[in-house]
Design a protein around this motif. Structure first.
Motif, PDB file in Angstrom:
ATOM      1  N   ALA A   1       5.541  -3.043  -5.319  1.00  0.00           N
ATOM      2  CA  ALA A   1       4.210  -3.213  -4.741  1.00  0.00           C
ATOM      3  C   ALA A   1       3.584  -4.534  -5.172  1.00  0.00           C
ATOM      4  CB  ALA A   1       3.313  -2.042  -5.144  1.00  0.00           C
ATOM      5  N   LEU A   2       3.748  -4.895  -6.432  1.00  0.00           N
ATOM      6  CA  LEU A   2       3.187  -6.148  -6.934  1.00  0.00           C
ATOM      7  C   LEU A   2       3.768  -7.338  -6.180  1.00  0.00           C
ATOM      8  CD1 LEU A   2       2.637  -6.968 -10.695  1.00  0.00           C
ATOM      9  CD2 LEU A   2       3.377  -8.712  -9.085  1.00  0.00           C
ATOM     10  N   VAL A   3       5.087  -7.336  -5.984  1.00  0.00           N
ATOM     11  CA  VAL A   3       5.731  -8.431  -5.254  1.00  0.00           C
ATOM     12  C   VAL A   3       5.216  -8.498  -3.818  1.00  0.00           C
ATOM     13  CG1 VAL A   3       7.942  -9.273  -4.362  1.00  0.00           C
ATOM     14  CG2 VAL A   3       7.796  -8.381  -6.701  1.00  0.00           C
TER      15      VAL A   3
ATOM     16  N   GLY B   1       3.976   6.596   2.072  1.00  0.00           N
ATOM     17  CA  GLY B   1       4.273   6.702   0.646  1.00  0.00           C
ATOM     18  C   GLY B   1       3.913   8.065   0.096  1.00  0.00           C
ATOM     19  N   SER B   2       2.743   8.554   0.505  1.00  0.00           N
ATOM     20  CA  SER B   2       2.308   9.871   0.036  1.00  0.00           C
ATOM     21  C   SER B   2       3.245  10.973   0.516  1.00  0.00           C
ATOM     22  CB  SER B   2       0.885  10.162   0.535  1.00  0.00           C
ATOM     23  OG  SER B   2      -0.032   9.239  -0.014  1.00  0.00           O
TER      24      SER B   2
ATOM     25  N   ILE C   1       0.836  -1.199   0.000  1.00  0.00           N
ATOM     26  CA  ILE C   1       0.000   0.000   0.000  1.00  0.00           C
ATOM     27  C   ILE C   1       0.872   1.251   0.000  1.00  0.00           C
ATOM     28  CG2 ILE C   1      -1.650   1.342   1.366  1.00  0.00           C
ATOM     29  CD1 ILE C   1      -2.807  -1.347   2.338  1.00  0.00           C
ATOM     30  N   GLY C   2       1.932   1.233   0.809  1.00  0.00           N
ATOM     31  CA  GLY C   2       2.827   2.386   0.853  1.00  0.00           C
ATOM     32  C   GLY C   2       3.484   2.672  -0.479  1.00  0.00           C
ATOM     33  N   ALA C   3       3.888   1.619  -1.190  1.00  0.00           N
ATOM     34  CA  ALA C   3       4.540   1.802  -2.488  1.00  0.00           C
ATOM     35  C   ALA C   3       3.570   2.375  -3.517  1.00  0.00           C
ATOM     36  CB  ALA C   3       5.113   0.475  -2.984  1.00  0.00           C
TER      37      ALA C   3
END
Length: 396
Positions: free
Chosen positions: A367-369, A336-337, A212-214
């Motif tokens: 993020a996908l990983v 992340g934001s 989520i952060g990424a």
């Protein structure tokens, strides 16, 4: 009067609080653009101020989320949004960078406190996925109103009008929270026993937080400079205003759609597809010098994050029976934001806007990983709810 998450008023207050606390999801391009065009800051300084606000929200969330079950949520939300409102009103009247930095930092801490208790309360409702989706729909409506009205107000009254508008939004959230902020649903026996035992959360939760952060970083990094990219490429004020309004309309639907499709789509597929699509859109926005591909990608860019985040929220709420992880949602999103605006401003200053798309694609691979690791088959030591069990309702 005791208000619950099952009541219409309680849900209205939670949705309003969500809109106020997640204002960065809506206002970033206008926020950064105002600081550059009206306050005469360079992109790095403008991104840095927004980063201070978001870092403040992260710190508040990290501090308060573990204490979610021990603090009065109504008081925290009321005070938090009221202080944030005062900071925005003060920012509208000042120009000194140092004072603006202080106000952004304090306002971020205050807004993050209110949002932490909002998300924790949603997480301890009968259906966190659905209620979070409803809150996302409300955020879409708020986006239409803000993105449609703010540019016109800024033309007429100056860039400071944006901060007055944000101050009003925070003030409304504070008033409603003081009136009827709902109490979280009662814990199940499993939740109480798990929390009081001091047992560790499922290790996979951390992959979800990182994912989520990424995604939030990519969104903030690219979306913050959307208005500046379009303006510098000569797309015109009318075109960009229409595009921002279109973004607002599009954003009304993804969270509600995600709530409707909760049991119709595989969460693993959604969580892995979200970063991939976001990365492609980031490249289109950053590399397009023609209006059509830029507008198409920009119009759905935020929607991808809203849709994916709703599934991530529901997944994490099932994995943590105490509500503490989803109470830390502001920290997940805003870490992340917080990095995004200042990183985006630095990249734009040093290497041009194209670098934003390339960096965004790289973070989306990460993020996908992370989401793939989140949704893998749990080990026997992991404790989480059954698919049909909800965190706020006892199964007895």
């Amino acid at each position: 009067m005791r208000t619950t998450t099952k009541s219409g008023i309680g849900r209205l207050v939670l949705m309003t609080s969500h809109c106020a606390g997640m204002v960065d999801m809506v206002a970033l391009p206008l926020w950064v653009g105002t600081l550059v065009a009206t306050y005469l800051l360079d992109p790095q300084q403008a991104g840095g101020l927004v980063t201070l606000f978001l870092l403040g929200a992260v710190m508040a969330s990290l501090l308060l989320a573990p204490r979610f079950n021990r603090i009065d949520g109504r008081l925290a939300a009321t005070v938090g949004f009221a202080v944030a409102s005062a900071c925005f009103f003060a920012s509208a009247t000042l120009r000194r960078f140092e004072l603006l930095a202080l106000l952004h930092a304090v306002g971020g801490v205050a807004a993050g406190a209110g949002l932490s208790f909002t998300h924790g309360t949603i997480g301890r409702s009968a259906n966190p996925h659905r209620l979070f989706g409803m809150a996302g729909m409300a955020l879409g409506v708020f986006a239409v109103l803000l993105l449609g009205a703010a540019p016109q107000l800024m033309v007429r009254f100056g860039g400071a009008a944006l901060f007055y508008a944000l101050g009003v939004a925070m003030a409304i959230a504070a008033l409603l929270a003081a009136w009827r902020f709902p109490v979280a649903d009662a814990e199940t026996q499993a939740s109480r026993s798990f929390r009081e035992s001091g047992a560790k959360l499922p290790s996979r939760v951390w992959f979800g937080i990182a994912g989520i952060g990424a995604m939030a970083l990519v969104q903030a990094m690219v979306y913050s400079f959307l208005e500046r990219m379009g303006s510098d490429r000569g797309f015109g004020t009318a075109t960009l205003t229409a595009l921002l309004v279109a973004i607002g309309f599009v954003n009304m639907f993804p969270s509600g759609l995600a709530a409707f499709l909760e049991r119709r789509l595989n969460a693993t597929i959604v969580l892995c597809a979200g970063p991939a699509i976001q990365g492609v859109l980031a490249l289109m926005i950053a590399l397009s010098h023609a209006v059509a591909p830029f507008a198409v990608a920009a119009s759905v860019f935020v929607a991808v994050m809203l849709f994916t985040h709703t599934f991530a929220f529901g997944t994490l709420a099932r994995m943590d029976v105490t509500g503490r992880v989803v109470a830390a949602t502001p920290a997940m999103v805003m870490i992340g934001s917080a990095i995004g605006p200042v990183l985006g401003g630095t990249l734009a200053k040093l290497s041009g806007y194209e670098a934003l798309g390339l960096a965004g694609a790289a973070f989306d691979v990460l993020a996908l990983v992370c989401f793939w690791c989140l949704t893998r088959v749990p080990r026997s030591g992991d404790l989480e709810l059954a698919p049909n069990e909800t965190p706020g309702v006892s199964s007895s």
